[in-house]
Design a protein around this motif. Sequence first.
Motif, mmCIF file in Angstrom:
data_model
loop_
_atom_site.group_PDB
_atom_site.id
_atom_site.type_symbol
_atom_site.label_atom_id
_atom_site.label_comp_id
_atom_site.label_asym_id
_atom_site.label_seq_id
_atom_site.Cartn_x
_atom_site.Cartn_y
_atom_site.Cartn_z
ATOM 1 N N LYS A 1 0.811 -1.214 0.000
ATOM 2 C CA LYS A 1 0.000 0.000 0.000
ATOM 3 C C LYS A 1 0.845 1.264 0.000
ATOM 4 N N GLY A 2 2.000 1.210 0.692
ATOM 5 C CA GLY A 2 2.853 2.384 0.807
ATOM 6 C C GLY A 2 3.737 2.251 2.030
ATOM 7 N N VAL A 3 4.281 3.359 2.497
ATOM 8 C CA VAL A 3 5.118 3.318 3.695
ATOM 9 C C VAL A 3 4.262 2.923 4.897
ATOM 10 N N ASP A 4 4.928 2.388 5.914
ATOM 11 C CA ASP A 4 4.206 1.899 7.089
ATOM 12 C C ASP A 4 3.955 2.978 8.131
ATOM 13 N N VAL A 5 4.733 4.057 8.084
ATOM 14 C CA VAL A 5 4.632 5.065 9.132
ATOM 15 C C VAL A 5 4.985 6.428 8.559
ATOM 16 N N VAL A 6 4.290 7.451 9.010
ATOM 17 C CA VAL A 6 4.607 8.843 8.700
ATOM 18 C C VAL A 6 4.413 9.660 9.976
ATOM 19 N N GLY A 7 5.101 10.776 10.048
ATOM 20 C CA GLY A 7 4.899 11.706 11.154
ATOM 21 C C GLY A 7 5.686 11.406 12.412
ATOM 22 N N ASP A 8 6.193 10.183 12.565
ATOM 23 C CA ASP A 8 7.018 9.842 13.721
ATOM 24 C C ASP A 8 8.468 10.229 13.437
ATOM 25 N N PRO A 9 9.283 10.461 14.468
ATOM 26 C CA PRO A 9 10.695 10.749 14.215
ATOM 27 C C PRO A 9 11.340 9.692 13.322
ATOM 28 N N GLY A 10 12.035 10.153 12.287
ATOM 29 C CA GLY A 10 12.670 9.260 11.331
ATOM 30 C C GLY A 10 11.812 8.903 10.145
ATOM 31 N N SER A 11 10.639 9.523 10.008
ATOM 32 C CA SER A 11 9.750 9.202 8.884
ATOM 33 C C SER A 11 9.260 10.472 8.195
ATOM 34 N N LEU A 12 8.701 10.297 7.018
ATOM 35 C CA LEU A 12 8.182 11.410 6.225
ATOM 36 C C LEU A 12 7.051 12.107 6.972
ATOM 37 N N THR A 13 7.056 13.449 6.927
ATOM 38 C CA THR A 13 5.995 14.188 7.598
ATOM 39 C C THR A 13 5.408 15.314 6.755
ATOM 40 N N TRP A 14 6.092 15.704 5.668
ATOM 41 C CA TRP A 14 5.634 16.840 4.847
ATOM 42 C C TRP A 14 6.363 16.786 3.520
ATOM 43 N N VAL A 15 5.764 17.309 2.450
ATOM 44 C CA VAL A 15 6.449 17.463 1.173
ATOM 45 C C VAL A 15 6.224 18.890 0.678
ATOM 46 N N GLU A 16 7.195 19.389 -0.083
ATOM 47 C CA GLU A 16 7.137 20.772 -0.526
ATOM 48 C C GLU A 16 7.633 20.853 -1.962
ATOM 49 N N LEU A 17 6.892 21.586 -2.791
ATOM 50 C CA LEU A 17 7.264 21.789 -4.189
ATOM 51 C C LEU A 17 7.843 23.182 -4.357
ATOM 52 N N TYR A 18 9.069 23.245 -4.855
ATOM 53 C CA TYR A 18 9.679 24.525 -5.238
ATOM 54 C C TYR A 18 9.493 24.690 -6.745
ATOM 55 N N THR A 19 8.864 25.790 -7.143
ATOM 56 C CA THR A 19 8.476 25.966 -8.540
ATOM 57 C C THR A 19 8.503 27.443 -8.916
ATOM 58 N N PRO A 20 8.765 27.774 -10.182
ATOM 59 C CA PRO A 20 8.815 29.190 -10.571
ATOM 60 C C PRO A 20 7.454 29.855 -10.656
ATOM 61 N N ASP A 21 6.364 29.077 -10.739
ATOM 62 C CA ASP A 21 5.028 29.652 -10.914
ATOM 63 C C ASP A 21 4.049 28.845 -10.067
ATOM 64 N N VAL A 22 3.722 29.372 -8.891
ATOM 65 C CA VAL A 22 2.873 28.640 -7.953
ATOM 66 C C VAL A 22 1.487 28.383 -8.537
ATOM 67 N N ALA A 23 0.901 29.387 -9.173
ATOM 68 C CA ALA A 23 -0.445 29.234 -9.732
ATOM 69 C C ALA A 23 -0.469 28.176 -10.829
ATOM 70 N N ALA A 24 0.537 28.182 -11.697
ATOM 71 C CA ALA A 24 0.599 27.190 -12.773
ATOM 72 C C ALA A 24 0.796 25.794 -12.204
ATOM 73 N N ALA A 25 1.619 25.677 -11.168
ATOM 74 C CA ALA A 25 1.831 24.374 -10.540
ATOM 75 C C ALA A 25 0.544 23.868 -9.900
ATOM 76 N N ALA A 26 -0.180 24.753 -9.219
ATOM 77 C CA ALA A 26 -1.443 24.358 -8.597
ATOM 78 C C ALA A 26 -2.421 23.845 -9.636
ATOM 79 N N ALA A 27 -2.493 24.515 -10.785
ATOM 80 C CA ALA A 27 -3.396 24.089 -11.855
ATOM 81 C C ALA A 27 -2.981 22.728 -12.407
ATOM 82 N N PHE A 28 -1.680 22.514 -12.579
ATOM 83 C CA PHE A 28 -1.195 21.236 -13.118
ATOM 84 C C PHE A 28 -1.519 20.083 -12.177
ATOM 85 N N TYR A 29 -1.223 20.241 -10.894
ATOM 86 C CA TYR A 29 -1.432 19.130 -9.959
ATOM 87 C C TYR A 29 -2.915 18.902 -9.659
ATOM 88 N N ASP A 30 -3.726 19.924 -9.837
ATOM 89 C CA ASP A 30 -5.174 19.728 -9.758
ATOM 90 C C ASP A 30 -5.643 18.881 -10.928
#
Length: 263
Positions: A127-156
Motif C-alpha cells: 500500500k505504501g510506507v508503514d509510518v509517517v509523522g514519527d521521528p525518522g519518517s516522512l511528515t511533509w512534502v514541498e514543491l519549489y516551482t517558478p510559478d505557484v499558480a501554474a503548478a497548482a493548476a497542473f497538480y489539480d
Amino acid sequence: MLTTRFVNGAPNWLDVGSPDIDSAISFYGGLFGWRFQSAGPEAGGYGFFQLDGRTVAGGMPLPAEHDASAWTVYFQSADAEATAKAVEQAHGAVLFQPMDVLGQGHMAILRDPAGAAFGIWQPGQMKGVDVVGDPGSLTWVELYTPDVAAAAAFYDASLGLETSAAPMPGGDYTCLNASGAGEDAMFGGVVPLDFDPTGAASGAYWLAYFEVADVDATVAKALETGGKVTMPATSMEGVGRMAQLTDPHGARFAVIKSEAPQD
C-alpha cells in the motif's frame, strides 16, 4: 496532516536513488536509525529502509554514469495509466511509463511542466510506507516551482490536488491536500523557486521533510557524515524548527521538529 490512511493524490511512497547505495545506507542509518532490507535479487538492488521494523522509504543504486543522488516522492493513484495520460494532457511528461512492480503495485515516474520529477504508486499488495509523522519518517512534502499558480493548476488537473492559503510571515503559504479530503488532510505546500534557500536550483523540485526529535543534533550528525546544509536550522512559530540538507551525493531533503498544534 499526512497519515497512512492513504487517499488518491496523497504521498504514499518515497525513495532515494544513489550512485553509492552502500554510502546512502550508512548515511541515513546514522542520521535516522534506519536499517536497509533488500527486496531480493530480482529487484535489481532495490530495498527498503526500515525503522523499528516499519518501512519508511525505499532505496536503489543508480548506474555509474549518474553522479548525483535524488529523492523521489510518489503520490497515490487509483489508475497509473490514467494518471500518466492526465499528466501528458496537462503538459507534463512521462519519464518512465506505468509498469507492474513484482505484483506489489504499479508505478510511473513523471515530470511537471516546470521540470519537477515525481512518481505515482498504484497500490497492489504493497500500500505504501508503514509510518509517517514519527521521528525518522516522512511528515511533509514541498514543491519549489517558478510559478505557484501554474503548478497548482497542473497538480489539480493531474492528481486532483486542492490548494489553500495559510498566513505566514512574509505572505501566504500555499498548502496542498488531496481532493475532497479537506484542510485537515494537508500534506504539503508549494513555494516560489525564488525562495529556494540554496539559491542554486536550476529547476523545480519536490522536497521531502522527515520528522526528527532534535533538528540541531541531526544537522550536526549530517555534517559529520558527509552531508551539507542548504538552509540552517530555523524556527517558525506555529510550524516548528527545520533545516534543509543534502546527503553526501547531493540528494536534497529536509528535517523538522514539528510544533504541536495549539488548542
